[in-house]
Motif scaffolding. Structure first.
Motif, PDB file in Angstrom:
ATOM      1  N   LEU A   1      -4.531  -4.231  -4.050  1.00 38.36           N
ATOM      2  CA  LEU A   1      -4.530  -3.009  -4.863  1.00 38.36           C
ATOM      3  C   LEU A   1      -5.747  -2.159  -4.521  1.00 38.36           C
ATOM      4  CD1 LEU A   1      -3.498  -4.511  -8.328  1.00 38.36           C
ATOM      5  CD2 LEU A   1      -2.060  -3.232  -6.759  1.00 38.36           C
TER       6      LEU A   1
ATOM      7  N   LEU B   1      -3.944   9.037 -20.079  1.00 38.89           N
ATOM      8  CA  LEU B   1      -3.049   7.866 -20.126  1.00 38.89           C
ATOM      9  C   LEU B   1      -2.003   7.906 -19.014  1.00 38.89           C
ATOM     10  CD1 LEU B   1      -2.546   7.512 -24.003  1.00 38.89           C
ATOM     11  CD2 LEU B   1      -3.946   6.099 -22.508  1.00 38.89           C
ATOM     12  N   ARG B   2      -1.636   9.097 -18.558  1.00 35.92           N
ATOM     13  CA  ARG B   2      -0.673   9.201 -17.454  1.00 35.92           C
ATOM     14  C   ARG B   2      -1.240   8.634 -16.157  1.00 35.92           C
ATOM     15  NH1 ARG B   2       0.963  13.567 -15.193  1.00 35.92           N
ATOM     16  NH2 ARG B   2       3.110  12.960 -14.887  1.00 35.92           N
ATOM     17  N   ARG B   3      -2.570   8.582 -16.064  1.00 37.16           N
ATOM     18  CA  ARG B   3      -3.185   8.212 -14.786  1.00 37.16           C
ATOM     19  C   ARG B   3      -3.737   6.794 -14.784  1.00 37.16           C
ATOM     20  NH1 ARG B   3      -7.309  13.019 -14.066  1.00 37.16           N
ATOM     21  NH2 ARG B   3      -7.692  12.058 -12.042  1.00 37.16           N
TER      22      ARG B   3
ATOM     23  N   ALA C   1      -5.387  -0.598  -1.216  1.00 40.45           N
ATOM     24  CA  ALA C   1      -4.394   0.484  -1.242  1.00 40.45           C
ATOM     25  C   ALA C   1      -4.956   1.765  -1.855  1.00 40.45           C
ATOM     26  CB  ALA C   1      -3.167   0.028  -2.018  1.00 40.45           C
ATOM     27  N   GLY C   2      -6.186   1.723  -2.313  1.00 43.14           N
ATOM     28  CA  GLY C   2      -6.834   2.943  -2.801  1.00 43.14           C
ATOM     29  C   GLY C   2      -6.917   3.053  -4.306  1.00 43.14           C
ATOM     30  N   LEU C   3      -6.473   2.017  -5.007  1.00 39.35           N
ATOM     31  CA  LEU C   3      -6.538   2.055  -6.464  1.00 39.35           C
ATOM     32  C   LEU C   3      -7.951   1.704  -6.939  1.00 39.35           C
ATOM     33  CD1 LEU C   3      -3.511   2.185  -7.426  1.00 39.35           C
ATOM     34  CD2 LEU C   3      -4.037   0.170  -8.753  1.00 39.35           C
TER      35      LEU C   3
ATOM     36  N   ALA D   1       1.910  -2.432 -15.526  1.00 35.74           N
ATOM     37  CA  ALA D   1       0.758  -1.530 -15.422  1.00 35.74           C
ATOM     38  C   ALA D   1       0.837  -0.669 -14.159  1.00 35.74           C
ATOM     39  CB  ALA D   1      -0.533  -2.341 -15.420  1.00 35.74           C
ATOM     40  N   LEU D   2       1.522  -1.193 -13.126  1.00 37.59           N
ATOM     41  CA  LEU D   2       1.574  -0.488 -11.844  1.00 37.59           C
ATOM     42  C   LEU D   2       2.765   0.463 -11.732  1.00 37.59           C
ATOM     43  CD1 LEU D   2       0.782  -3.383  -9.318  1.00 37.59           C
ATOM     44  CD2 LEU D   2      -0.689  -1.463  -9.908  1.00 37.59           C
TER      45      LEU D   2
ATOM     46  N   PRO E   1       1.506   7.217 -21.940  1.00 35.86           N
ATOM     47  CA  PRO E   1       1.307   8.613 -22.341  1.00 35.86           C
ATOM     48  C   PRO E   1       2.396   9.048 -23.319  1.00 35.86           C
ATOM     49  CG  PRO E   1       2.225   8.494 -20.128  1.00 35.86           C
ATOM     50  CD  PRO E   1       1.989   7.093 -20.557  1.00 35.86           C
TER      51      PRO E   1
ATOM     52  N   SER F   1       0.839  -1.202   0.000  1.00 35.02           N
ATOM     53  CA  SER F   1       0.000   0.000   0.000  1.00 35.02           C
ATOM     54  C   SER F   1       0.870   1.247   0.000  1.00 35.02           C
ATOM     55  CB  SER F   1      -0.896   0.023   1.227  1.00 35.02           C
ATOM     56  OG  SER F   1      -1.635  -1.164   1.290  1.00 35.02           O
TER      57      SER F   1
ATOM     58  N   PRO G   1       5.894   9.681 -12.088  1.00 37.77           N
ATOM     59  CA  PRO G   1       6.848  10.489 -12.856  1.00 37.77           C
ATOM     60  C   PRO G   1       6.184  11.722 -13.442  1.00 37.77           C
ATOM     61  CG  PRO G   1       6.973   8.180 -13.473  1.00 37.77           C
ATOM     62  CD  PRO G   1       5.788   8.318 -12.590  1.00 37.77           C
TER      63      PRO G   1
ATOM     64  N   ALA H   1       3.979   3.079 -12.976  1.00 39.93           N
ATOM     65  CA  ALA H   1       3.927   4.550 -12.961  1.00 39.93           C
ATOM     66  C   ALA H   1       2.862   5.071 -11.989  1.00 39.93           C
ATOM     67  CB  ALA H   1       3.680   5.073 -14.363  1.00 39.93           C
ATOM     68  N   HIS H   2       2.524   4.273 -10.987  1.00 42.69           N
ATOM     69  CA  HIS H   2       1.565   4.681  -9.939  1.00 42.69           C
ATOM     70  C   HIS H   2       0.240   5.178 -10.521  1.00 42.69           C
ATOM     71  CE1 HIS H   2       4.789   4.471  -6.904  1.00 42.69           C
ATOM     72  NE2 HIS H   2       5.539   4.823  -7.920  1.00 42.69           N
ATOM     73  N   PRO H   3      -0.488   4.312 -11.222  1.00 42.52           N
ATOM     74  CA  PRO H   3      -1.758   4.765 -11.809  1.00 42.52           C
ATOM     75  C   PRO H   3      -2.833   4.947 -10.735  1.00 42.52           C
ATOM     76  CG  PRO H   3      -1.517   2.410 -12.130  1.00 42.52           C
ATOM     77  CD  PRO H   3      -0.252   2.878 -11.471  1.00 42.52           C
ATOM     78  N   GLU H   4      -3.863   5.706 -11.100  1.00 46.54           N
ATOM     79  CA  GLU H   4      -5.028   5.822 -10.203  1.00 46.54           C
ATOM     80  C   GLU H   4      -6.072   4.794 -10.567  1.00 46.54           C
ATOM     81  OE1 GLU H   4      -4.605  10.458 -10.894  1.00 46.54           O
ATOM     82  OE2 GLU H   4      -6.619   9.900 -10.261  1.00 46.54           O
TER      83      GLU H   4
END
Lengths: 293, 305
Positions: B179, B74-76, B182-184, B147-148, A117, A7, A17, B150-153
């Motif tokens: 996941l 796409l960044r998120r 953890a808030g995803l 997939a994880l 992206p 978590s 990034p 880049a810290h996606p939402e």
């Protein structure tokens, strides 16, 4: 790792990034493509084929007993103009550039890339730059080694400034040829399912035919503009393409200056690359197939 | 709470094939199961949400924006596709690393994030081995790692349990739950209700490209329990077998085919117990049995009637 640690790793929005610059995106795409190209068997095969011309002057120097053998500069120019530019440059383009985009579609890895992206233009341009780097290195080294091998014969020296300028000139012509042929190969890879077949037909079929047909159809070939860049005084031309007197006459009438040839090569490259980028941007690549293509 | 995905009159067709049909849907944050039989339009919906496909009609918004060619969206988000394909001659670490580079990360950042992601999915020990040597479960984990990284939402997992053995499935359930905890926000597609049930209580049911239900898994489960289960039992001598079931109060219909008996029941547990007893007694030969309801097809047929 326990649940809390996972978590902690995930819940770090500050760790995401920052927005990447376009150049960074292009460089990332290029770096991956270079790695992929160099790990392929195709790379070794292309390199072996590209270095074969080096053997010819060496064979002439050490094996030939002909009393009237050609001089080193003649051999070098002939190999550059009859092998490196018209045969090897298109071959390297087809080997490497035609599959730059098509391979990701074929292997179904394209969704990974297109959900990043990453502007699709940066992806295509990065891959094209990777091809250009690899192909220019191979062809440039081959030309340089052919030059060195030809220096074992007379009238070509590794230390003579004019001879070295001649070498540099042919490397630049090779870069121009690889740029235009590569852009065409990328275009074929995006728009056709058999880019190598169509590439062979266009570059080894159509280009040869167009160069010997009397008239101006040779303006519709890339080799017309590549040939216009050859060093004038070094052209000990035994151009087999110009077979007829009429053909020779018309080629002289419609000769292209080096400046215009460079402009045309850049234009051809831009048209093919922009068309490919627009197609990649518009198409829907779900998995292996492109919808709406 | 704002929606993470909104679809309004969304349709997508490929030639004459209608993959998504006039879909109106709102998905809230959290873990959501996208459930439907094969060909229901789950993957197409995910690809529309990822911007890999553009809508033929209507619109889809992800995190408040249309996703196609939208770098901001796409960044998120992160995506773990159903396909099991990777770059040739690549290790798990390299795979994640190169996809990080496509994200726009520099070489050092991409390597650090790749290591972190491999650690998150417990692949650190094997991350430098070639992917060709991985088990199916390890390949799935590496796909999730990329997939994880880049810290996606918002994370899309398309049929993540496909091809996994029971242990691999358990690991995957646990990972997805982590996941979510953890808030995803996670969208998980599957054609098996049991799988979704293990992960989340929130479910969207798609059938023939249309939304047929949305809500809690237990409501769907009740529908299934009300709907008779069909069990097909293959036997070279089906008549005595049919007689055994015919008098049972939990059995609604018994049909006899040439080499099989088809039993429709509202008490599947009792029916399976009876089958167990019969096999243990060894009086009646039973070659195989199959529960056609496993695929959810029967429930979808029932819901769409």
């Amino acid at each position: 790792m326990n649940h809390d640690e996972t978590s902690a790793l995930l819940l770090r929005p500050e760790a995401r990034p920052k927005r990447a610059g376009y150049v960074n995106a292009v460089m990332g795409s290029a770096a991956h493509a270079v790695t992929m190209i160099m790990r392929r068997k195709r790379f070794a095969m292309a390199a072996i084929i590209a270095f074969m011309p080096v053997l010819i002057p060496l064979a002439l120097a050490f094996l030939s007993k002909a009393a009237f053998a050609d001089e080193g500069n003649v051999i070098f120019v002939r190999l550059c103009e009859q092998l490196h530019m018209p045969v090897l440059a298109p071959l390297l383009a087809l080997f490497f550039a035609s599959m730059l985009v098509a391979e990701d579609i074929e292997t179904q890895t394209i969704p990974y890339v297109l959900t990043r992206p990453l502007p699709r233009s940066a992806w295509v341009l990065g891959r094209f730059l990777a091809y250009l780097l690899v192909a220019t290195t191979i062809l440039g080294l081959s030309i340089t080694m052919t030059f060195a091998a030809s220096a074992t014969l007379s009238k070509l020296s590794l230390t003579n400034t004019n001879d070295l300028l001649l070498l540099g000139h042919y490397i630049l012509v090779a870069l121009a040829a690889l740029t235009a042929y590569g852009a065409l190969a990328v275009f074929l890879g995006v728009f056709t399912k058999r880019p190598i077949v169509y590439g062979v037909l266009l570059l080894y079929g159509w280009q040869k035919i167009a160069m010997i047909i009397p008239g101006v159809v040779d303006f519709l070939t890339i080799s017309k503009y590549v040939e216009a860049l050859y060093p004038v005084l070094a052209t000990q031309r035994n151009v087999v393409e110009v077979q007829t007197a009429l053909g020779t006459f018309q080629k002289q009438i419609f000769a292209v200056s080096a400046t215009r040839a460079v402009v045309m090569i850049l234009l051809v490259t831009a048209v093919f690359l922009v068309s490919s980028i627009v197609a990649v941007r518009r198409r829907e690549y779900g998995t292996g197939r492109a919808a709406g293509s | 709470m704002s929606a993470i995905i909104e679809a309004h009159s969304l349709s997508k067709w490929f030639g004459e094939v209608m993959a998504i049909n006039n879909l109106d849907l709102v998905i809230e944050p959290g873990v959501t199961g996208l459930l439907g039989p094969n060909g229901a339009g789950k993957s197409t919906f995910i690809k529309l949400a990822l911007g890999l496909h553009g809508p033929s009609r209507g619109e889809v918004r992800v995190l408040g924006q249309p996703p196609r060619n939208n770098m901001g969206v796409l960044r998120r988000i992160g995506y773990c596709p159903e396909i099991d394909n990777f770059y040739d001659n690549t290790t798990g670490f390299e795979f994640v690393y190169w996809l990080n580079r496509y994200w726009g990360m520099g070489a050092r950042a991409a390597a650090v994030k790749a290591e972190e992601a491999c650690e998150m999915v417990r692949m650190t020990g094997r991350m430098h081995d070639p992917i060709e040597e991985y088990s199916k479960g390890m390949r799935q984990r590496i796909k999730i790692a990329q997939a994880l990284a880049a810290h996606p939402e918002l994370l899309f997992l398309d049929e993540p349990m496909n091809g996994l053995d029971p242990q691999g499935r358990d690991e995957m359930y646990s990972l997805i739950q982590q996941l979510g905890d953890a808030g995803l926000s996670v969208i998980v597609s599957s054609h098996i209700l049991y799988e979704i049930e293990r992960i989340t209580d929130s479910v969207v049911l798609l059938y023939n490209g249309a939304l047929i239900a949305q809500g809690r898994v237990r409501d769907i489960r009740e529908l299934i329990d009300r709907h008779p289960h069909t069990i097909r039992i293959e036997s070279p001598d089906p008549r005595p077998l049919a007689r055994e079931f015919a008098g049972d109060p939990g059995i609604m219909i018994v049909e006899i085919e040439r080499d099989a008996v088809i039993v429709r029941t509202q008490d599947p547990n009792g029916c399976y117990q009876k089958l167990n007893d019969l096999m243990l007694e060894g009086r009646l030969p039973i070659v195989s049995m199959e529960c056609s309801d496993d695929s959810l097809q029967a429930v979808f047929d029932y819901l769409t009637k």
